[in-house]
Design a protein around this motif. Structure first.
Motif, PDB file in Angstrom:
ATOM      1  N   ARG A 287       3.827 -13.645   3.673  1.00 38.18           N
ATOM      2  CA  ARG A 287       2.957 -12.729   4.424  1.00 38.18           C
ATOM      3  C   ARG A 287       3.653 -12.131   5.550  1.00 38.18           C
ATOM      4  NH1 ARG A 287      -2.540 -16.306   5.345  1.00 38.18           N
ATOM      5  NH2 ARG A 287      -3.338 -16.158   3.238  1.00 38.18           N
ATOM      6  N   ARG A 288       4.467 -13.116   6.246  1.00 41.74           N
ATOM      7  CA  ARG A 288       5.593 -12.518   7.422  1.00 41.74           C
ATOM      8  C   ARG A 288       6.601 -11.509   6.749  1.00 41.74           C
ATOM      9  NH1 ARG A 288       9.905 -15.512  10.823  1.00 41.74           N
ATOM     10  NH2 ARG A 288       9.642 -16.935   9.054  1.00 41.74           N
ATOM     11  N   GLY A 289       7.176 -11.776   5.414  1.00 42.49           N
ATOM     12  CA  GLY A 289       8.164 -10.973   4.877  1.00 42.49           C
ATOM     13  C   GLY A 289       7.303  -9.665   4.737  1.00 42.49           C
ATOM     14  N   LYS A 290       6.050  -9.737   4.109  1.00 47.59           N
ATOM     15  CA  LYS A 290       5.602  -8.388   3.772  1.00 47.59           C
ATOM     16  C   LYS A 290       5.323  -7.591   5.024  1.00 47.59           C
ATOM     17  CE  LYS A 290       2.882 -10.269  -0.174  1.00 47.59           C
ATOM     18  NZ  LYS A 290       1.458 -10.392  -0.734  1.00 47.59           N
ATOM     19  N   LEU A 291       4.993  -8.104   6.310  1.00 48.36           N
ATOM     20  CA  LEU A 291       5.102  -7.278   7.509  1.00 48.36           C
ATOM     21  C   LEU A 291       6.141  -6.731   7.931  1.00 48.36           C
ATOM     22  CD1 LEU A 291       2.647  -9.760   9.460  1.00 48.36           C
ATOM     23  CD2 LEU A 291       1.900  -7.581   8.491  1.00 48.36           C
ATOM     24  N   LEU A 292       7.290  -7.525   7.838  1.00 46.19           N
ATOM     25  CA  LEU A 292       8.463  -6.842   8.010  1.00 46.19           C
ATOM     26  C   LEU A 292       8.954  -5.835   7.034  1.00 46.19           C
ATOM     27  CD1 LEU A 292      10.478 -10.379   8.874  1.00 46.19           C
ATOM     28  CD2 LEU A 292       9.843  -8.423  10.510  1.00 46.19           C
ATOM     29  N   TYR A 293       8.652  -5.976   5.982  1.00 47.49           N
ATOM     30  CA  TYR A 293       8.992  -5.150   4.762  1.00 47.49           C
ATOM     31  C   TYR A 293       8.122  -3.599   4.936  1.00 47.49           C
ATOM     32  CZ  TYR A 293       8.724  -3.113  -0.183  1.00 47.49           C
ATOM     33  OH  TYR A 293       8.747  -2.269  -1.148  1.00 47.49           O
ATOM     34  N   GLY A 294       6.928  -3.780   5.305  1.00 47.86           N
ATOM     35  CA  GLY A 294       6.344  -2.775   5.436  1.00 47.86           C
ATOM     36  C   GLY A 294       6.659  -1.801   6.783  1.00 47.86           C
ATOM     37  N   GLY A 296       9.541  -2.024   8.104  1.00 48.57           N
ATOM     38  CA  GLY A 296      10.849  -1.476   7.897  1.00 48.57           C
ATOM     39  C   GLY A 296      10.833  -0.044   7.020  1.00 48.57           C
ATOM     40  N   ILE A 297       9.605  -0.003   6.042  1.00 49.47           N
ATOM     41  CA  ILE A 297       9.391   1.160   5.438  1.00 49.47           C
ATOM     42  C   ILE A 297       9.172   2.261   6.503  1.00 49.47           C
ATOM     43  CG2 ILE A 297       8.002   2.390   3.452  1.00 49.47           C
ATOM     44  CD1 ILE A 297       8.446  -0.163   1.983  1.00 49.47           C
ATOM     45  N   GLY A 298       8.208   1.979   7.180  1.00 50.62           N
ATOM     46  CA  GLY A 298       7.585   3.154   8.109  1.00 50.62           C
ATOM     47  C   GLY A 298       8.517   3.421   9.094  1.00 50.62           C
ATOM     48  N   LEU A 299       9.420   2.562   9.469  1.00 53.96           N
ATOM     49  CA  LEU A 299      10.567   3.199  10.553  1.00 53.96           C
ATOM     50  C   LEU A 299      11.560   4.025   9.766  1.00 53.96           C
ATOM     51  CD1 LEU A 299      11.271  -0.101  12.731  1.00 53.96           C
ATOM     52  CD2 LEU A 299      10.016   2.025  13.173  1.00 53.96           C
ATOM     53  N   LEU A 300      11.737   3.532   8.571  1.00 53.39           N
ATOM     54  CA  LEU A 300      12.868   4.390   7.863  1.00 53.39           C
ATOM     55  C   LEU A 300      12.331   5.755   7.440  1.00 53.39           C
ATOM     56  CD1 LEU A 300      14.215   1.664   5.631  1.00 53.39           C
ATOM     57  CD2 LEU A 300      15.471   2.900   7.152  1.00 53.39           C
ATOM     58  N   ILE A 301      11.019   5.948   7.093  1.00 54.51           N
ATOM     59  CA  ILE A 301      10.225   7.169   6.775  1.00 54.51           C
ATOM     60  C   ILE A 301      10.712   8.168   8.121  1.00 54.51           C
ATOM     61  CG2 ILE A 301       8.180   8.428   6.300  1.00 54.51           C
ATOM     62  CD1 ILE A 301       7.323   6.012   4.891  1.00 54.51           C
ATOM     63  N   MET A 302      10.325   7.412   9.444  1.00 56.34           N
ATOM     64  CA  MET A 302      10.549   8.520  10.258  1.00 56.34           C
ATOM     65  C   MET A 302      12.085   8.815  10.717  1.00 56.34           C
ATOM     66  SD  MET A 302       7.687   9.411  11.515  1.00 56.34           S
ATOM     67  CE  MET A 302       8.330  10.250  12.695  1.00 56.34           C
ATOM     68  N   VAL A 303      13.007   7.635  10.513  1.00 55.77           N
ATOM     69  CA  VAL A 303      14.242   7.861  10.862  1.00 55.77           C
ATOM     70  C   VAL A 303      14.995   9.184   9.761  1.00 55.77           C
ATOM     71  CG1 VAL A 303      16.694   6.954  10.438  1.00 55.77           C
ATOM     72  CG2 VAL A 303      14.863   5.690  11.700  1.00 55.77           C
ATOM     73  N   ILE A 304      14.420   8.930   8.494  1.00 59.24           N
ATOM     74  CA  ILE A 304      14.946   9.817   7.501  1.00 59.24           C
ATOM     75  C   ILE A 304      14.327  11.253   7.778  1.00 59.24           C
ATOM     76  CG2 ILE A 304      15.354  10.542   5.111  1.00 59.24           C
ATOM     77  CD1 ILE A 304      15.284   7.413   4.610  1.00 59.24           C
ATOM     78  N   ARG A 305      12.949  11.652   8.024  1.00 59.30           N
ATOM     79  CA  ARG A 305      12.249  12.557   8.226  1.00 59.30           C
ATOM     80  C   ARG A 305      13.003  13.322   9.337  1.00 59.30           C
ATOM     81  NH1 ARG A 305       5.678  11.551   7.540  1.00 59.30           N
ATOM     82  NH2 ARG A 305       5.879  11.276   5.233  1.00 59.30           N
ATOM     83  N   VAL A 318      11.505   3.280   0.615  1.00 62.50           N
ATOM     84  CA  VAL A 318      10.948   2.115  -0.410  1.00 62.50           C
ATOM     85  C   VAL A 318      12.044   1.441  -0.814  1.00 62.50           C
ATOM     86  CG1 VAL A 318       9.609   1.572  -2.323  1.00 62.50           C
ATOM     87  CG2 VAL A 318       8.611   2.935  -0.406  1.00 62.50           C
ATOM     88  N   LEU A 319      13.153   2.323  -1.577  1.00 64.21           N
ATOM     89  CA  LEU A 319      14.239   1.792  -2.256  1.00 64.21           C
ATOM     90  C   LEU A 319      15.203   1.110  -1.268  1.00 64.21           C
ATOM     91  CD1 LEU A 319      14.920   4.980  -4.554  1.00 64.21           C
ATOM     92  CD2 LEU A 319      13.962   2.795  -5.393  1.00 64.21           C
ATOM     93  N   LEU A 320      15.396   1.547  -0.255  1.00 61.23           N
ATOM     94  CA  LEU A 320      16.118   0.657   0.987  1.00 61.23           C
ATOM     95  C   LEU A 320      15.552  -0.604   1.032  1.00 61.23           C
ATOM     96  CD1 LEU A 320      17.510   3.644   3.200  1.00 61.23           C
ATOM     97  CD2 LEU A 320      18.921   2.425   1.635  1.00 61.23           C
ATOM     98  N   MET A 321      14.356  -0.665   1.210  1.00 61.15           N
ATOM     99  CA  MET A 321      13.451  -1.889   1.715  1.00 61.15           C
ATOM    100  C   MET A 321      13.414  -2.702   0.466  1.00 61.15           C
ATOM    101  SD  MET A 321      13.257  -1.972   5.057  1.00 61.15           S
ATOM    102  CE  MET A 321      12.507  -3.687   4.975  1.00 61.15           C
ATOM    103  N   ASN A 322      13.442  -2.198  -0.790  1.00 60.79           N
ATOM    104  CA  ASN A 322      13.663  -2.820  -2.082  1.00 60.79           C
ATOM    105  C   ASN A 322      14.833  -3.645  -2.047  1.00 60.79           C
ATOM    106  OD1 ASN A 322      11.981  -0.830  -4.246  1.00 60.79           O
ATOM    107  ND2 ASN A 322      11.182  -2.069  -2.801  1.00 60.79           N
TER     108      ASN A 322
END
Length: 357
Positions: A287-294, A296-305, A318-322
């Motif tokens: 559960r804690r991992g899923k929160l960190l994983y999600g 991280g994806i949201g932050l990376l989306i904004m950084v790349i955008r 998504v691939l980077l967090m995978n």
């Protein structure tokens, strides 16, 4: 007898996976219908061709690997991968583009790693990322929101002609255009956001079309949550971190950064949050991992955008967090009952006397 038991167990697992994947397919219907309503028949050709290619490629590889075909195909994972990739690509994508993407998704990302349950990356997004890097022109020819029956919309015959490569490029340019995120990402640096939107940079109705498609994906995602096909942790963490980052940037400079609502509904954020990031094989497990994983994806989306060359960025995030999932799982293992702290495979101490002997 043991082989018979193993085959029966595999069949039951495929049946359970097939039922869950069936609900995922059902949940994609609102998004696919809304995409078709706004962007035309090319959405249907994408989804159907990619799904057929996915099943065909999986069948071919399973025969080469001498694995049971019917049992494996019954888990519907290849079908879901085709639907997700087909819905992600520009409508009426040429057949060869779909074939390259599905080959990357099914053959390379999934089967070469051992099949369902062994792939470290999301297959659909791996195929999408390969296409975006390799064929950027074809991947940016998104249809304008003329719908399936509009006066300027290509009919079924014109759509099929474009899919098989019989449409001249200048003809295709008349019904394709940039996405909202792409247009905003490439606006002149000195142009304010208010001036940009006032100049009507997109075909009429484009922004409203993307907003309604995103809400359709949200409806499908809520169905998955209601049926407990997915947990809430990843979507909530992804959406929450993206909104926080977008709000901070918008508060700092609203003239050059999109609003939180624009980043939430103007692209594939909700599609990625509910249908891509929640892939149980390539996502974090605790559960804690899923929160960190999600998050991280949201932050990376904004950084790349905001700083990268790709305007939507969901696939790359998504691939980077995978890639980081093993690290996340290692450090977020829950404490087992009866133990004071989680065990993380700590190397046992070696007696030096025994080592010297």
């Amino acid at each position: 007898m043991s082989l018979m038991h193993a085959s029966q167990t595999a069949a039951r697992q495929a049946s359970d996976s097939g039922r869950l994947m069936g609900w995922v397919i059902t949940a994609t219907l609102p998004g696919i219908v809304m995409l078709t309503w706004h962007f035309g028949w090319g959405v249907i050709t994408n989804v159907l061709l990619a799904a057929v290619m996915g099943v065909g490629l999986e069948t071919l590889v399973l025969r080469l690997r001498r694995r049971p075909v019917a049992t494996t195909l019954s888990d519907n994972s290849a079908l879901v991968t085709g639907i997700l990739l087909g819905a992600s690509l520009p409508p009426a994508s040429p057949w060869w583009l779909l074939l390259v993407g599905m080959t990357m998704a099914i053959v390379v990302t999934k089967q070469l790693f051992g099949g369902l349950g062994h792939n470290p990356f999301n297959p659909a997004m791996a195929g999408y990322a390969l296409l975006l890097v390799s064929f950027p022109v074809d991947m940016t020819q998104w249809a304008a929101p003329h719908g399936p029956f509009g006066a300027q919309a290509p009919g079924v015959i014109d759509t099929l002609a474009h899919v098989v490569g019989m449409t001249p490029q200048d003809a295709a340019d008349t019904w394709t255009g940039a996405t909202a995120l792409d247009a905003f990402r490439n606006k002149p640096e000195m142009l304010m956001a208010s001036e940009f939107w006032a100049s009507s940079p997109l075909p009429e109705g484009t922004l409203a079309a993307w907003y309604s498609v995103s809400l359709a994906w949200l409806a499908g995602g809520l169905l998955l949550l209601y049926k407990r096909i997915i947990d809430w942790h990843i979507p909530v963490a992804l959406i929450g971190s993206l909104i926080v980052a977008a709000t901070l940037l918008y508060a700092i400079d609203p003239s050059h950064y999109g609003s939180p609502l624009f980043h939430l509904l103007g692209g594939a954020t909700l599609f990625g949050a509910f249908f891509i990031a929640t892939d149980p094989v390539s996502a974090a497990t605790s559960r804690r991992g899923k929160l960190l994983y999600g998050a991280g994806i949201g932050l990376l989306i904004m950084v790349i955008r905001t700083t990268g060359a790709y305007p939507d960025a969901v696939a790359f995030a998504v691939l980077l967090m995978n890639f980081s999932v093993p690290f996340i799982d290692y450090y977020t293992q829950p404490r087992a009952y009866g133990h004071s702290r989680p065990r993380r495979g700590i190397k046992p101490k070696i007696d030096h006397d025994e080592e010297s002997s």
